[in-house]
Motif scaffolding. Structure first.
Motif, PDB file in Angstrom:
ATOM      1  N   ALA A  48       0.618   5.327   6.220  1.00  0.00           N
ATOM      2  CA  ALA A  48       0.403   4.078   6.959  1.00  0.00           C
ATOM      3  C   ALA A  48       1.506   3.074   6.654  1.00  0.00           C
ATOM      4  O   ALA A  48       1.972   2.343   7.549  1.00  0.00           O
ATOM      5  CB  ALA A  48      -0.957   3.497   6.593  1.00  0.00           C
ATOM      6  N   CYS A  49       1.957   3.041   5.405  1.00  0.00           N
ATOM      7  CA  CYS A  49       3.024   2.129   5.027  1.00  0.00           C
ATOM      8  C   CYS A  49       4.297   2.415   5.809  1.00  0.00           C
ATOM      9  O   CYS A  49       4.912   1.504   6.379  1.00  0.00           O
ATOM     10  CB  CYS A  49       3.273   2.233   3.521  1.00  0.00           C
ATOM     11  N   SER A 106      -0.962   3.891  -2.344  1.00  0.00           N
ATOM     12  CA  SER A 106      -2.302   4.311  -1.921  1.00  0.00           C
ATOM     13  C   SER A 106      -2.313   4.890  -0.515  1.00  0.00           C
ATOM     14  O   SER A 106      -3.057   5.834  -0.226  1.00  0.00           O
ATOM     15  CB  SER A 106      -3.267   3.124  -2.007  1.00  0.00           C
ATOM     16  N   ARG A 107      -1.493   4.352   0.395  1.00  0.00           N
ATOM     17  CA  ARG A 107      -1.436   4.841   1.780  1.00  0.00           C
ATOM     18  C   ARG A 107       0.019   4.938   2.238  1.00  0.00           C
ATOM     19  O   ARG A 107       0.497   4.121   3.040  1.00  0.00           O
ATOM     20  CB  ARG A 107      -2.214   3.906   2.713  1.00  0.00           C
ATOM     21  N   VAL A 119       0.836  -1.212   0.000  1.00  0.00           N
ATOM     22  CA  VAL A 119       0.000   0.000   0.000  1.00  0.00           C
ATOM     23  C   VAL A 119       0.866   1.255   0.000  1.00  0.00           C
ATOM     24  O   VAL A 119       0.418   2.328   0.412  1.00  0.00           O
ATOM     25  CB  VAL A 119      -0.947   0.018   1.218  1.00  0.00           C
ATOM     26  N   ARG A 120       2.079   1.165  -0.489  1.00  0.00           N
ATOM     27  CA  ARG A 120       2.985   2.312  -0.405  1.00  0.00           C
ATOM     28  C   ARG A 120       2.538   3.477  -1.288  1.00  0.00           C
ATOM     29  O   ARG A 120       2.861   4.630  -1.000  1.00  0.00           O
ATOM     30  CB  ARG A 120       4.409   1.907  -0.767  1.00  0.00           C
TER      31      ARG A 120
END
Length: 420
Positions: free
Chosen positions: A72-73, A68-69, A65-66
């Motif tokens: 958080a990543c 898209s997010r 998810v680097r």
């Protein structure tokens, strides 16, 4: 757009990257441990190596998810780095995989600079607190802090590289948009120039039609008076009237749909042609041009061209002289008019400029085909002619126009009557 891996979406590409990094970690980390053991260094045992490898592989999973997010990543990778430290701390071994580097790069390349400047320190702080919580009870604080410092350098450096790459991408996109806008603006200018040329041709055609219709009325009046006295002369006059009418209709059909500009200052001006070429040359000489005219015999008062083709030849010479004045100021120019059985060839050739032209381009040369040459080409093609432009071996520039010769008035009709 499909990449070389066959994936189409960013999420799919991130999944492929995650799998590749995890597989590389699973193979590389045990190999590094074996190499360290072979060189006599202190390394974890087999069980500890397996646990450390498993934790490093799990640390790679947030990379999916680097894009898209990215926040958080990065935070998940930093938290799992604490688990990596915990797995390595009993043997006082420092370990750091590729996941922190890739996660920080994504934050730097995808987020605004101010937000990235807040997220990266937060990840460093999270790793610091977690590392202290793990290493203080085991007495490995020194090794843990060294690892945190190295991690901070990794996070910051990767984020800076990502920000630089993002800036370069934005700059490239801006340049691409500017280039597209410049091309669109050039196309608009060309379309406007062609429309202006066509409007000018419509004005000239109006004058041509008016001139020939007036002549046809005069010829018809004369023919009507000769019908009884000289039928043969009257017939010749009628054939001439029909020929002029046919040529005028052909010219009108050629430019059907071209709009006129009723406010143009050229309205009411005499129709130009090769018969008044000397006046154009004299005007160029008054502007300081060194122009010489060479005419073939029989072209002193025109060259037998149809009215619209005659105007086209005149305008071609006019544009060529203007271009020579702009791109090769002070260079001698030769205008040559030659007539064959079927074609009239008009050539305008200038020598290289004695000094660099004002536009900074090569003396006597044009880098490309501007709107003036495009308008000239439009005129020539409409009358069935051919235009060739290009540099000369001596470094000058040549414009060569070939135009079809018009048959004498009534000749075609007389041939048809003879066939009958």
């Amino acid at each position: 757009m499909t990449t070389t891996t066959g994936t189409a979406s960013p999420a799919a590409r991130d999944a492929v990257l995650t799998a590749a990094v995890a597989a590389l970690t699973a193979v590389a980390l045990p190999a590094v441990v074996l190499l360290g053991a072979a060189s006599g260094e202190t390394v974890p045992g087999t069980g500890a190596t397996a646990v450390l490898t498993a934790v490093c592989v799990v640390q790679c999973l947030p990379l999916v998810v680097r894009r898209s997010r990215p926040v958080a990543c990065l935070l998940l990778v930093a938290a799992l780095q604490v688990a990596v430290v915990a797995a390595a701390s009993p043997d006082d071994v420092g370990a750091r995989g590729a996941a922190p580097l890739l996660a920080a790069y994504a934050v730097g390349s995808l987020l605004p600079e101010r937000r990235a400047a807040r997220v990266v320190p937060a990840a460093v702080l999270l790793e610091l607190v977690g590392t202290l919580a793990v290493t203080v009870p085991t007495g490995g604080v020194g090794t843990g802090l060294v690892g945190v410092v190295g991690g901070a350098v990794t996070y910051v450096a990767a984020a800076l590289v990502g920000a630089h790459v993002a800036t370069r991408r934005r700059y490239a996109e801006l340049e691409r948009r500017r280039a597209a806008e410049a091309v669109a603006a050039q196309e608009d200018r060309v379309r406007s120039a062609v429309a202006e040329v066509r409007a000018g041709m419509a004005r000239e055609l109006h004058d041509i039609a008016a001139h020939h219709l007036s002549a046809m009325v005069v010829q018809a009046t004369a023919a009507s008076r000769l019908v009884e006295r000289d039928p043969a002369a009257a017939r010749e006059g009628l054939l001439a009237i029909r020929a002029q009418g046919r040529r005028t209709l052909e010219d009108l059909r050629m430019l059907v749909g071209v709009l006129r500009d009723p406010d143009s200052a050229e309205d009411g001006a005499p129709v130009p042609g090769l018969g008044v070429l000397d006046g154009l040359v004299e005007q160029a000489r008054t502007l300081g041009d060194d122009v010489v005219v060479r005419r073939a015999q029989g072209t002193e008062h025109g060259a037998g061209l149809a009215p619209l083709a005659d105007v086209t030849a005149y305008r071609a010479v006019q544009e060529a002289l203007s271009n020579a004045r702009q791109h090769a100021p002070g260079a001698p120019v030769v205008v040559d008019v030659a007539r064959g059985d079927e074609r009239v060839v008009v050539t305008v050739e200038n020598e290289p400029a004695p000094a660099p032209p004002p536009d900074g381009g090569p003396a006597g040369r044009r880098a490309g085909e501007g709107v003036g040459l495009l308008g000239m080409r439009e005129r020539v093609q409409l009358v069935g002619g051919r235009l060739d432009v290009g540099p000369t071996p001596a470094g000058g520039w040549r414009v060569r126009v070939e135009l079809p010769v018009d048959a004498p008035a009534g000749e075609h009709e007389r041939e048809q009557e003879g066939e009958r």
